[in-house]
Design an enzyme around this catalytic site. Structure first.
Site, PDB file in Angstrom:
ATOM      1  N   ASP A  75     -28.566  18.889  58.967  1.00  0.00           N
ATOM      2  CA  ASP A  75     -29.722  19.784  58.861  1.00  0.00           C
ATOM      3  C   ASP A  75     -29.318  21.198  58.469  1.00  0.00           C
ATOM      4  O   ASP A  75     -28.188  21.628  58.734  1.00  0.00           O
ATOM      5  CB  ASP A  75     -30.448  19.871  60.202  1.00  0.00           C
ATOM      6  CG  ASP A  75     -31.361  18.682  60.451  1.00  0.00           C
ATOM      7  OD1 ASP A  75     -31.300  17.703  59.678  1.00  0.00           O
ATOM      8  OD2 ASP A  75     -32.131  18.730  61.428  1.00  0.00           O
ATOM      9  N   ASP A  76     -30.268  21.896  57.866  1.00  0.00           N
ATOM     10  CA  ASP A  76     -30.294  23.356  57.710  1.00  0.00           C
ATOM     11  C   ASP A  76     -29.499  23.917  56.534  1.00  0.00           C
ATOM     12  O   ASP A  76     -29.493  25.127  56.330  1.00  0.00           O
ATOM     13  CB  ASP A  76     -29.835  24.071  58.991  1.00  0.00           C
ATOM     14  CG  ASP A  76     -30.775  23.827  60.154  1.00  0.00           C
ATOM     15  OD1 ASP A  76     -31.843  23.227  59.935  1.00  0.00           O
ATOM     16  OD2 ASP A  76     -30.451  24.234  61.280  1.00  0.00           O
ATOM     17  N   HIS A 125     -36.705  19.872  54.693  1.00  0.00           N
ATOM     18  CA  HIS A 125     -36.617  20.418  56.058  1.00  0.00           C
ATOM     19  C   HIS A 125     -37.370  21.745  56.138  1.00  0.00           C
ATOM     20  O   HIS A 125     -36.979  22.631  56.885  1.00  0.00           O
ATOM     21  CB  HIS A 125     -35.139  20.594  56.435  1.00  0.00           C
ATOM     22  CG  HIS A 125     -34.892  20.769  57.910  1.00  0.00           C
ATOM     23  ND1 HIS A 125     -35.568  20.076  58.880  1.00  0.00           N
ATOM     24  CD2 HIS A 125     -34.016  21.581  58.572  1.00  0.00           C
ATOM     25  CE1 HIS A 125     -35.128  20.430  60.069  1.00  0.00           C
ATOM     26  NE2 HIS A 125     -34.197  21.355  59.917  1.00  0.00           N
ATOM     27  N   HIS A 129     -37.839  27.294  57.503  1.00  0.00           N
ATOM     28  CA  HIS A 129     -37.410  26.919  58.860  1.00  0.00           C
ATOM     29  C   HIS A 129     -37.769  28.032  59.849  1.00  0.00           C
ATOM     30  O   HIS A 129     -36.983  28.429  60.697  1.00  0.00           O
ATOM     31  CB  HIS A 129     -35.908  26.636  58.895  1.00  0.00           C
ATOM     32  CG  HIS A 129     -35.480  25.753  60.031  1.00  0.00           C
ATOM     33  ND1 HIS A 129     -35.427  26.185  61.337  1.00  0.00           N
ATOM     34  CD2 HIS A 129     -35.067  24.464  60.064  1.00  0.00           C
ATOM     35  CE1 HIS A 129     -34.999  25.204  62.114  1.00  0.00           C
ATOM     36  NE2 HIS A 129     -34.788  24.131  61.367  1.00  0.00           N
ATOM     37  N   TYR A 167     -36.761  21.956  64.090  1.00  0.00           N
ATOM     38  CA  TYR A 167     -36.586  21.811  65.543  1.00  0.00           C
ATOM     39  C   TYR A 167     -37.026  20.446  66.067  1.00  0.00           C
ATOM     40  O   TYR A 167     -37.023  20.205  67.269  1.00  0.00           O
ATOM     41  CB  TYR A 167     -37.340  22.915  66.303  1.00  0.00           C
ATOM     42  CG  TYR A 167     -37.114  24.293  65.732  1.00  0.00           C
ATOM     43  CD1 TYR A 167     -35.883  24.946  65.901  1.00  0.00           C
ATOM     44  CD2 TYR A 167     -38.104  24.929  64.997  1.00  0.00           C
ATOM     45  CE1 TYR A 167     -35.661  26.205  65.347  1.00  0.00           C
ATOM     46  CE2 TYR A 167     -37.892  26.186  64.440  1.00  0.00           C
ATOM     47  CZ  TYR A 167     -36.661  26.821  64.622  1.00  0.00           C
ATOM     48  OH  TYR A 167     -36.449  28.055  64.070  1.00  0.00           O
ATOM     49  N   HIS A 220     -25.107  19.484  61.895  1.00  0.00           N
ATOM     50  CA  HIS A 220     -25.484  20.596  61.018  1.00  0.00           C
ATOM     51  C   HIS A 220     -24.329  20.906  60.059  1.00  0.00           C
ATOM     52  O   HIS A 220     -23.161  20.755  60.433  1.00  0.00           O
ATOM     53  CB  HIS A 220     -25.834  21.838  61.842  1.00  0.00           C
ATOM     54  CG  HIS A 220     -27.095  21.677  62.629  1.00  0.00           C
ATOM     55  ND1 HIS A 220     -27.136  21.024  63.842  1.00  0.00           N
ATOM     56  CD2 HIS A 220     -28.379  22.076  62.372  1.00  0.00           C
ATOM     57  CE1 HIS A 220     -28.379  21.025  64.299  1.00  0.00           C
ATOM     58  NE2 HIS A 220     -29.150  21.650  63.432  1.00  0.00           N
TER      59      HIS A 220
END
Length: 258
Positions: A75-76, A125, A129, A167, A220
């Site tokens: 993620d991210d 995503h 964010h 999240y 991540h």
């Protein structure tokens, strides 16, 4: 089935029942407070747990998988650390799925292109964010999702099907937005917590305790400690005869549409 709709109907019924009874008996005000508080608690827990399917159906693992097969997701990103992640995945001959933030894709177009060129999957995503994403209305959420799709599709040349909410929180607004965008929600059941701690032993031990056939791992690609844990984890999987497969193969879902 415990869903937002069913729980809401149940508690509305309880409140109406209390109001009706109050016409004949003196119902203490605190009964109303208790019912509303429990209703709020159900919503809080259901919204916070992506695996609860409280607001939307989320694919968090394959419970029918009996062989030692799992999928790894990140993620991210993309970020500068994504390059180190890619090097490790190449070293161990593993394909993963990267859930990317739209603004980071625009900041690192060459990295997202490398992700795609090396055979990994990408998913949506959100664009920013934002910590306030869960409070957005459906229109703003769908706009964020579509904006991120647009920047990702410059590199995939195909429509993005996978979405992971920031999240891991879901809301009625996200549910309504997904009815417009038609994305499949991808969750996880093996969470590393590497986004909340830099303690490599804690992260690694948490991962290996939760590994199971059909699982989806959340890591991540945004920090050095995550990269270090990733190599340890890949070695563990190799030593314990686990095979890492793609989300598409694990869930029998398509990441893209032509």
């Amino acid at each position: 089935m415990i869903t937002h709709k069913n729980i809401s109907l149940f508690f509305i019924f309880l409140l109406l029942l209390l109001l009706l009874l109050n016409l004949y008996f003196a119902i203490n005000f605190w009964w109303f407070v208790v019912v509303v508080s429990v209703w709020f608690l159900f919503n809080l827990v259901g919204s916070s747990l992506i695996s609860s399917n409280y607001h939307v159906k989320a694919f968090c693992n394959n419970p029918l998988e009996t062989e030692k097969k799992i999928a790894i997701t990140f993620d991210d990103g993309p970020s500068v650390f994504t390059l180190e992640v890619l090097a490790l995945l190449k070293k161990y001959d593993i394909k993963a799925t990267f859930f990317c933030i739209g603004k980071n894709v625009e900041a690192h177009p060459e990295i997202i292109q490398q992700i795609v060129d090396e055979g990994h999957l990408v998913g949506n995503h959100s664009y920013n964010h934002s910590p306030f994403f869960d409070f957005y209305n459906a229109k703003k959420i769908s706009e964020e999702i579509q904006k991120t799709d647009a920047v990702l599709e410059k590199h995939t040349s195909k429509k993005i099907n996978f979405f992971r909410p920031p999240y891991g929180v879901t809301t009625p607004s996200i549910r309504r937005a997904l009815k417009i965008t038609k994305h499949k929600v991808i969750g996880w059941n093996i969470r590393s917590l590497d986004g909340g701690t830099k303690n490599q032993n804690l992260i690694f031990n948490r991962l290996i305790k939760r590994v199971c056939p059909g699982g989806i791992v959340l890591l991540h690609d945004t920090a050095s400690h995550s990269v270090l844990v990733l190599e340890q984890f890949l070695q563990f999987l190799q030593q314990n005869n686990y095979k890492v497969i793609s989300i598409e193969e694990l869930l029998n879902l398509k990441a893209y549409e032509n």
